[in-house]
Design an enzyme around this catalytic site. Structure first.
Site, PDB file in Angstrom:
ATOM      1  N   LYS A 220      67.983   1.810 -56.143  1.00  0.00           N
ATOM      2  CA  LYS A 220      67.100   0.782 -56.729  1.00  0.00           C
ATOM      3  C   LYS A 220      66.762   1.118 -58.182  1.00  0.00           C
ATOM      4  O   LYS A 220      66.419   0.243 -58.971  1.00  0.00           O
ATOM      5  CB  LYS A 220      65.833   0.624 -55.879  1.00  0.00           C
TER       6      LYS A 220
ATOM      7  N   SER B  75      67.887   3.901 -51.071  1.00  0.00           N
ATOM      8  CA  SER B  75      66.972   3.261 -52.032  1.00  0.00           C
ATOM      9  C   SER B  75      66.923   3.919 -53.403  1.00  0.00           C
ATOM     10  O   SER B  75      66.338   3.355 -54.325  1.00  0.00           O
ATOM     11  CB  SER B  75      65.553   3.231 -51.462  1.00  0.00           C
TER      12      SER B  75
ATOM     13  N   TYR C 255      57.871   4.980 -51.365  1.00  0.00           N
ATOM     14  CA  TYR C 255      57.378   4.120 -50.282  1.00  0.00           C
ATOM     15  C   TYR C 255      55.864   4.065 -50.351  1.00  0.00           C
ATOM     16  O   TYR C 255      55.297   4.017 -51.431  1.00  0.00           O
ATOM     17  CB  TYR C 255      57.895   4.601 -48.918  1.00  0.00           C
TER      18      TYR C 255
ATOM     19  N   TYR D  14      73.450  -5.981 -52.684  1.00  0.00           N
ATOM     20  CA  TYR D  14      72.366  -5.041 -52.363  1.00  0.00           C
ATOM     21  C   TYR D  14      72.847  -3.952 -51.386  1.00  0.00           C
ATOM     22  O   TYR D  14      72.596  -2.764 -51.594  1.00  0.00           O
ATOM     23  CB  TYR D  14      71.181  -5.817 -51.762  1.00  0.00           C
TER      24      TYR D  14
ATOM     25  N   VAL E  76      66.182   6.581 -47.712  1.00  0.00           N
ATOM     26  CA  VAL E  76      66.157   6.951 -46.287  1.00  0.00           C
ATOM     27  C   VAL E  76      67.363   7.798 -45.877  1.00  0.00           C
ATOM     28  O   VAL E  76      67.422   8.265 -44.751  1.00  0.00           O
ATOM     29  CB  VAL E  76      66.027   5.726 -45.354  1.00  0.00           C
TER      30      VAL E  76
HETATM   31  N1  GLU Z   1      69.304   0.153 -47.336  1.00  0.00           N
HETATM   32  C1  GLU Z   1      67.976   0.406 -46.905  1.00  0.00           C
HETATM   33  C2  GLU Z   1      67.278  -0.867 -46.531  1.00  0.00           C
HETATM   34  O1  GLU Z   1      67.383  -1.841 -47.193  1.00  0.00           O
HETATM   35  C3  GLU Z   1      67.277   1.114 -48.005  1.00  0.00           C
HETATM   36  C4  GLU Z   1      66.118   1.798 -47.449  1.00  0.00           C
HETATM   37  C5  GLU Z   1      65.625   2.926 -48.262  1.00  0.00           C
HETATM   38  O2  GLU Z   1      66.342   3.877 -48.577  1.00  0.00           O
HETATM   39  O3  GLU Z   1      64.441   2.828 -48.571  1.00  0.00           O
HETATM   40  O4  GLU Z   1      66.580  -0.960 -45.555  1.00  0.00           O
END
Ligand code: GLU
Length: 326
Positions: free
Chosen positions: A89, A86, A262, A210, A280
Protein backbone atom coordinates in the site's frame (compact mmCIF):
# COMPACT_ATOMS: atom_id res chain seq x y z
CA UNK A 1 22.25 9.17 18.73
CA UNK A 2 25.49 10.83 17.61
CA UNK A 3 23.46 12.86 15.19
CA UNK A 4 21.13 14.21 17.85
CA UNK A 5 24.02 14.94 20.17
CA UNK A 6 26.04 16.88 17.65
CA UNK A 7 23.09 18.51 15.91
CA UNK A 8 24.98 19.29 12.72
CA UNK A 9 23.74 20.24 9.29
CA UNK A 10 24.78 19.96 5.64
CA UNK A 11 28.04 18.19 4.86
CA UNK A 12 28.80 17.74 8.51
CA UNK A 13 25.58 15.74 8.84
CA UNK A 14 26.85 13.28 6.22
CA UNK A 15 29.95 12.85 8.33
CA UNK A 16 27.78 12.19 11.36
CA UNK A 17 25.72 9.53 9.50
CA UNK A 18 29.00 7.89 8.59
CA UNK A 19 30.28 8.11 12.17
CA UNK A 20 26.99 6.72 13.47
CA UNK A 21 27.34 3.68 11.20
CA UNK A 22 30.93 3.28 12.30
CA UNK A 23 30.13 3.42 15.98
CA UNK A 24 26.90 1.46 15.77
CA UNK A 25 27.56 -2.20 15.11
CA UNK A 26 24.22 -2.89 13.40
CA UNK A 27 25.23 -6.44 12.51
CA UNK A 28 25.96 -7.38 16.12
CA UNK A 29 22.80 -5.63 17.31
CA UNK A 30 20.44 -7.44 14.92
CA UNK A 31 22.14 -10.78 15.56
CA UNK A 32 21.60 -10.31 19.27
CA UNK A 33 17.97 -9.28 18.79
CA UNK A 34 17.39 -12.18 16.40
CA UNK A 35 18.78 -14.70 18.90
CA UNK A 36 16.73 -13.38 21.79
CA UNK A 37 13.44 -12.82 19.95
CA UNK A 38 13.26 -16.49 18.96
CA UNK A 39 11.93 -17.05 22.49
CA UNK A 40 8.65 -15.40 21.42
CA UNK A 41 7.87 -18.08 18.86
CA UNK A 42 4.43 -19.58 19.17
CA UNK A 43 2.81 -16.44 20.60
CA UNK A 44 1.07 -15.42 17.37
CA UNK A 45 -0.75 -17.06 14.49
CA UNK A 46 -0.07 -17.14 10.77
CA UNK A 47 -2.79 -15.43 8.69
CA UNK A 48 -5.05 -18.03 7.15
CA UNK A 49 -7.84 -15.96 5.62
CA UNK A 50 -5.99 -15.88 2.31
CA UNK A 51 -5.62 -19.62 1.62
CA UNK A 52 -2.27 -19.32 -0.17
CA UNK A 53 -0.74 -17.57 2.87
CA UNK A 54 -1.73 -20.27 5.33
CA UNK A 55 1.02 -22.58 4.10
CA UNK A 56 3.89 -20.27 5.19
CA UNK A 57 6.37 -21.73 7.70
CA UNK A 58 5.70 -19.86 10.98
CA UNK A 59 9.33 -20.32 12.07
CA UNK A 60 10.76 -18.04 9.40
CA UNK A 61 12.50 -14.98 10.85
CA UNK A 62 14.77 -12.46 9.17
CA UNK A 63 15.99 -8.93 9.85
CA UNK A 64 17.76 -6.58 7.44
CA UNK A 65 19.02 -3.00 7.57
CA UNK A 66 20.24 -0.75 4.79
CA UNK A 67 21.62 2.69 5.58
CA UNK A 68 21.37 5.60 3.18
CA UNK A 69 25.13 5.60 2.76
CA UNK A 70 25.13 1.99 1.59
CA UNK A 71 25.71 -0.12 4.72
CA UNK A 72 23.91 -3.49 4.45
CA UNK A 73 23.27 -5.81 7.39
CA UNK A 74 21.23 -9.02 7.56
CA UNK A 75 20.48 -11.98 9.78
CA UNK A 76 18.33 -15.14 9.58
CA UNK A 77 15.89 -15.45 6.68
CA UNK A 78 16.53 -11.90 5.44
CA UNK A 79 17.15 -13.10 1.88
CA UNK A 80 14.02 -15.22 1.62
CA UNK A 81 11.01 -13.88 -0.28
CA UNK A 82 7.63 -13.52 1.37
CA UNK A 83 4.26 -12.01 0.54
CA UNK A 84 4.46 -8.31 1.37
CA UNK A 85 0.65 -7.90 1.38
CA UNK A 86 -0.33 -4.50 2.81
CA UNK A 87 3.22 -3.17 2.72
CA UNK A 88 2.47 -2.73 -0.99
CA UNK A 89 0.00 0.00 0.00
CA UNK A 90 3.02 2.29 0.49
CA UNK A 91 4.19 1.72 -3.11
CA UNK A 92 0.60 2.19 -4.25
CA UNK A 93 0.39 5.53 -2.43
CA UNK A 94 3.82 6.70 -3.59
CA UNK A 95 2.98 5.89 -7.20
CA UNK A 96 -0.45 7.53 -6.84
CA UNK A 97 1.05 10.72 -5.39
CA UNK A 98 3.74 10.79 -8.06
CA UNK A 99 0.96 10.74 -10.67
CA UNK A 100 -1.61 13.16 -9.25
CA UNK A 101 0.01 14.93 -6.28
CA UNK A 102 -2.34 16.48 -3.73
CA UNK A 103 -5.39 15.77 -5.89
CA UNK A 104 -5.28 12.30 -4.40
CA UNK A 105 -6.59 13.68 -1.10
CA UNK A 106 -9.92 14.54 -2.70
CA UNK A 107 -10.65 10.83 -2.84
CA UNK A 108 -9.03 9.45 0.30
CA UNK A 109 -8.40 10.86 3.78
CA UNK A 110 -5.32 10.96 5.99
CA UNK A 111 -6.65 10.14 9.46
CA UNK A 112 -6.22 6.93 11.45
CA UNK A 113 -9.36 4.85 11.15
CA UNK A 114 -9.63 3.30 14.61
CA UNK A 115 -11.36 0.41 12.86
CA UNK A 116 -10.31 -2.91 11.33
CA UNK A 117 -8.30 -2.57 8.11
CA UNK A 118 -11.12 -4.08 6.05
CA UNK A 119 -14.04 -2.41 7.83
CA UNK A 120 -17.15 -1.34 5.93
CA UNK A 121 -18.75 0.49 8.85
CA UNK A 122 -16.98 3.86 8.66
CA UNK A 123 -17.40 4.06 4.89
CA UNK A 124 -21.15 4.30 5.15
CA UNK A 125 -21.07 7.10 7.70
CA UNK A 126 -18.40 8.93 5.68
CA UNK A 127 -20.07 8.62 2.27
CA UNK A 128 -17.62 6.28 0.59
CA UNK A 129 -14.51 8.34 1.40
CA UNK A 130 -11.97 6.04 3.07
CA UNK A 131 -10.14 7.37 6.13
CA UNK A 132 -6.62 6.75 4.82
CA UNK A 133 -4.67 5.00 2.02
CA UNK A 134 -3.45 2.15 4.28
CA UNK A 135 -6.80 0.60 5.11
CA UNK A 136 -8.10 -1.65 2.34
CA UNK A 137 -10.80 0.78 1.22
CA UNK A 138 -8.23 3.57 0.86
CA UNK A 139 -5.77 1.41 -1.06
CA UNK A 140 -8.57 0.30 -3.37
CA UNK A 141 -9.39 3.94 -4.19
CA UNK A 142 -5.69 4.73 -4.79
CA UNK A 143 -5.60 1.69 -7.08
CA UNK A 144 -8.55 3.16 -8.97
CA UNK A 145 -6.55 6.41 -9.31
CA UNK A 146 -3.68 4.40 -10.84
CA UNK A 147 -6.17 2.96 -13.30
CA UNK A 148 -7.26 6.51 -14.21
CA UNK A 149 -3.70 7.30 -15.33
CA UNK A 150 -1.88 4.11 -16.28
CA UNK A 151 -2.52 1.80 -19.22
CA UNK A 152 -0.78 -1.20 -17.62
CA UNK A 153 -0.89 -0.60 -13.86
CA UNK A 154 0.40 -4.06 -12.94
CA UNK A 155 3.49 -3.61 -15.07
CA UNK A 156 3.98 0.00 -13.99
CA UNK A 157 3.85 -0.95 -10.33
CA UNK A 158 6.72 -3.41 -10.73
CA UNK A 159 8.64 -0.83 -12.76
CA UNK A 160 8.11 1.71 -9.99
CA UNK A 161 9.61 -0.62 -7.38
CA UNK A 162 12.45 -1.52 -9.75
CA UNK A 163 13.24 2.19 -9.91
CA UNK A 164 13.80 1.97 -6.16
CA UNK A 165 16.77 -0.29 -7.00
CA UNK A 166 14.90 -3.48 -6.33
CA UNK A 167 15.14 -5.46 -9.55
CA UNK A 168 14.15 -8.91 -8.25
CA UNK A 169 10.47 -8.21 -7.83
CA UNK A 170 7.51 -10.22 -9.11
CA UNK A 171 3.87 -11.03 -8.43
CA UNK A 172 2.92 -14.39 -7.01
CA UNK A 173 0.05 -15.26 -9.34
CA UNK A 174 -1.16 -18.04 -7.04
CA UNK A 175 -1.50 -15.67 -4.09
CA UNK A 176 -3.17 -13.02 -6.27
CA UNK A 177 -5.70 -15.56 -7.58
CA UNK A 178 -6.27 -17.01 -4.11
CA UNK A 179 -7.02 -13.58 -2.69
CA UNK A 180 -9.21 -12.56 -5.60
CA UNK A 181 -11.26 -15.74 -5.29
CA UNK A 182 -11.86 -15.31 -1.56
CA UNK A 183 -11.74 -11.53 -1.07
CA UNK A 184 -15.47 -11.05 -0.55
CA UNK A 185 -15.00 -8.13 1.85
CA UNK A 186 -12.71 -6.30 -0.57
CA UNK A 187 -15.27 -6.89 -3.32
CA UNK A 188 -17.94 -5.43 -1.05
CA UNK A 189 -15.74 -2.40 -0.29
CA UNK A 190 -15.18 -1.61 -3.98
CA UNK A 191 -18.87 -2.02 -4.82
CA UNK A 192 -19.85 0.14 -1.88
CA UNK A 193 -17.47 2.95 -2.84
CA UNK A 194 -18.55 2.68 -6.47
CA UNK A 195 -22.10 3.37 -5.34
CA UNK A 196 -20.79 6.69 -3.94
CA UNK A 197 -18.93 7.49 -7.18
CA UNK A 198 -15.48 7.05 -5.58
CA UNK A 199 -14.52 4.14 -7.87
CA UNK A 200 -14.38 4.92 -11.59
CA UNK A 201 -13.38 1.56 -13.05
CA UNK A 202 -14.84 -1.91 -13.20
CA UNK A 203 -14.92 -3.63 -9.81
CA UNK A 204 -13.09 -6.65 -11.18
CA UNK A 205 -10.36 -4.52 -12.73
CA UNK A 206 -9.70 -2.65 -9.46
CA UNK A 207 -9.60 -5.91 -7.49
CA UNK A 208 -7.24 -7.49 -9.98
CA UNK A 209 -4.68 -4.69 -9.68
CA UNK A 210 -5.08 -4.50 -5.88
CA UNK A 211 -4.69 -8.28 -5.40
CA UNK A 212 -1.59 -8.29 -7.59
CA UNK A 213 -0.04 -5.54 -5.47
CA UNK A 214 -0.70 -7.54 -2.30
CA UNK A 215 0.84 -10.65 -3.87
CA UNK A 216 4.23 -9.00 -4.48
CA UNK A 217 7.02 -11.06 -2.97
CA UNK A 218 10.13 -9.45 -1.57
CA UNK A 219 12.90 -10.15 0.92
CA UNK A 220 13.67 -8.12 4.05
CA UNK A 221 16.79 -6.88 2.29
CA UNK A 222 14.79 -5.83 -0.80
CA UNK A 223 12.18 -4.09 1.34
CA UNK A 224 14.85 -2.05 3.08
CA UNK A 225 16.36 -1.00 -0.20
CA UNK A 226 13.03 -0.07 -1.75
CA UNK A 227 12.00 2.02 1.29
CA UNK A 228 15.28 3.93 1.53
CA UNK A 229 13.96 6.77 -0.64
CA UNK A 230 11.53 7.50 2.21
CA UNK A 231 14.51 7.88 4.55
CA UNK A 232 16.24 10.11 2.02
CA UNK A 233 13.76 12.90 1.26
CA UNK A 234 12.31 11.17 -1.81
CA UNK A 235 15.62 10.52 -3.59
CA UNK A 236 16.74 6.95 -4.25
CA UNK A 237 20.18 6.54 -2.67
CA UNK A 238 22.63 5.07 -5.13
CA UNK A 239 20.87 6.15 -8.31
CA UNK A 240 20.17 9.70 -7.13
CA UNK A 241 16.77 9.60 -8.86
CA UNK A 242 14.09 11.76 -7.26
CA UNK A 243 10.86 9.77 -6.94
CA UNK A 244 8.89 12.19 -4.75
CA UNK A 245 9.40 15.72 -3.47
CA UNK A 246 10.66 16.03 0.09
CA UNK A 247 7.26 17.33 1.13
CA UNK A 248 5.46 14.33 -0.43
CA UNK A 249 7.94 12.06 1.32
CA UNK A 250 7.29 13.72 4.65
CA UNK A 251 3.57 13.14 4.14
CA UNK A 252 3.96 9.45 3.38
CA UNK A 253 6.15 9.04 6.46
CA UNK A 254 3.56 10.88 8.56
CA UNK A 255 0.78 8.61 7.31
CA UNK A 256 2.92 5.53 7.93
CA UNK A 257 3.44 6.66 11.52
CA UNK A 258 -0.24 7.35 12.19
CA UNK A 259 -1.88 4.65 10.03
CA UNK A 260 0.78 2.05 9.13
CA UNK A 261 0.01 -0.62 11.72
CA UNK A 262 -3.68 -1.41 11.48
CA UNK A 263 -5.45 -0.54 14.67
CA UNK A 264 -2.17 -0.54 16.57
CA UNK A 265 -0.35 2.47 15.13
CA UNK A 266 -0.36 4.24 18.51
CA UNK A 267 1.16 1.20 20.18
CA UNK A 268 3.82 0.93 17.45
CA UNK A 269 4.72 4.64 17.70
CA UNK A 270 4.90 4.31 21.48
CA UNK A 271 6.98 1.15 21.56
CA UNK A 272 9.11 1.57 18.42
CA UNK A 273 8.97 5.21 17.31
CA UNK A 274 9.49 4.84 13.56
CA UNK A 275 7.19 5.36 10.59
CA UNK A 276 6.60 2.08 8.80
CA UNK A 277 4.11 -0.39 7.40
CA UNK A 278 3.21 -3.96 8.20
CA UNK A 279 1.45 -6.67 6.23
CA UNK A 280 -0.42 -9.86 7.11
CA UNK A 281 2.40 -11.83 5.50
CA UNK A 282 4.31 -11.00 8.72
CA UNK A 283 6.60 -8.34 7.27
CA UNK A 284 7.27 -4.91 8.78
CA UNK A 285 9.44 -2.22 7.24
CA UNK A 286 10.26 1.06 8.94
CA UNK A 287 12.52 4.04 8.35
CA UNK A 288 14.53 6.56 10.30
CA UNK A 289 14.74 9.61 8.01
CA UNK A 290 18.33 10.59 7.29
CA UNK A 291 19.62 7.21 8.48
CA UNK A 292 18.22 3.87 7.40
CA UNK A 293 15.45 1.42 6.59
CA UNK A 294 14.95 -1.75 8.62
CA UNK A 295 12.74 -4.73 7.78
CA UNK A 296 11.71 -7.74 9.82
CA UNK A 297 9.80 -10.83 8.71
CA UNK A 298 8.20 -13.31 11.07
CA UNK A 299 4.79 -14.67 9.96
CA UNK A 300 3.13 -15.18 13.35
CA UNK A 301 0.71 -12.27 13.89
CA UNK A 302 -0.95 -10.79 16.96
CA UNK A 303 -4.72 -10.29 17.04
CA UNK A 304 -4.38 -6.87 15.35
CA UNK A 305 -2.53 -8.36 12.35
CA UNK A 306 1.02 -7.24 13.18
CA UNK A 307 3.97 -9.63 13.46
CA UNK A 308 4.56 -10.40 17.15
CA UNK A 309 8.28 -10.98 16.78
CA UNK A 310 8.58 -8.18 14.23
CA UNK A 311 7.21 -5.57 16.63
CA UNK A 312 9.35 -6.88 19.46
CA UNK A 313 12.51 -6.89 17.33
CA UNK A 314 11.94 -3.31 16.17
CA UNK A 315 11.24 -2.16 19.71
CA UNK A 316 14.49 -3.75 20.78
CA UNK A 317 16.30 -2.08 17.89
CA UNK A 318 15.22 1.44 18.84
CA UNK A 319 15.75 0.76 22.55
CA UNK A 320 19.25 -0.63 22.10
CA UNK A 321 20.46 1.94 19.58
CA UNK A 322 18.68 4.94 21.06
CA UNK A 323 17.59 5.74 17.49
CA UNK A 324 14.01 6.65 16.62
CA UNK A 325 12.29 9.66 15.14
CA UNK A 326 11.56 11.08 18.59
N1 GLU B 1 -4.36 -8.60 0.78
C1 GLU B 1 -4.80 -8.36 2.10
C2 GLU B 1 -6.25 -7.95 2.12
O1 GLU B 1 -6.67 -7.18 1.33
C3 GLU B 1 -3.93 -7.32 2.69
C4 GLU B 1 -4.03 -7.40 4.14
C5 GLU B 1 -2.89 -6.81 4.87
O2 GLU B 1 -1.73 -7.19 4.69
O3 GLU B 1 -3.21 -5.94 5.67
O4 GLU B 1 -7.03 -8.38 2.93
Amino acid sequence: MMRAALNLIGEEATLVVWLTDLLMDYQAIIEEIHGEALALKGQGRVATYIPALAAVDPARFGIAIETIDGGIFAVGDAAEKFSIQSISKVFNLALGISLVGDELWHRVGMEPSGNAFNSLVQLEVENGLPRNPFINAGALVVTDVLLDHLKRPNEEMLNFVRKLRCSEIFYNEEVAASEKATGFTNTALVNFMKSYGNIHHEVDEVLDVYCHQCSIEMTCAGLCRSFLFLANGGVVPGSGERVLTSSQTKRINAIMLTCGFYDEAGQFAYRVGMPGKSGVGGGIVAVIPGELAIAVWSPELNDRGNSVIGMHALEQFTSRTGMSIF
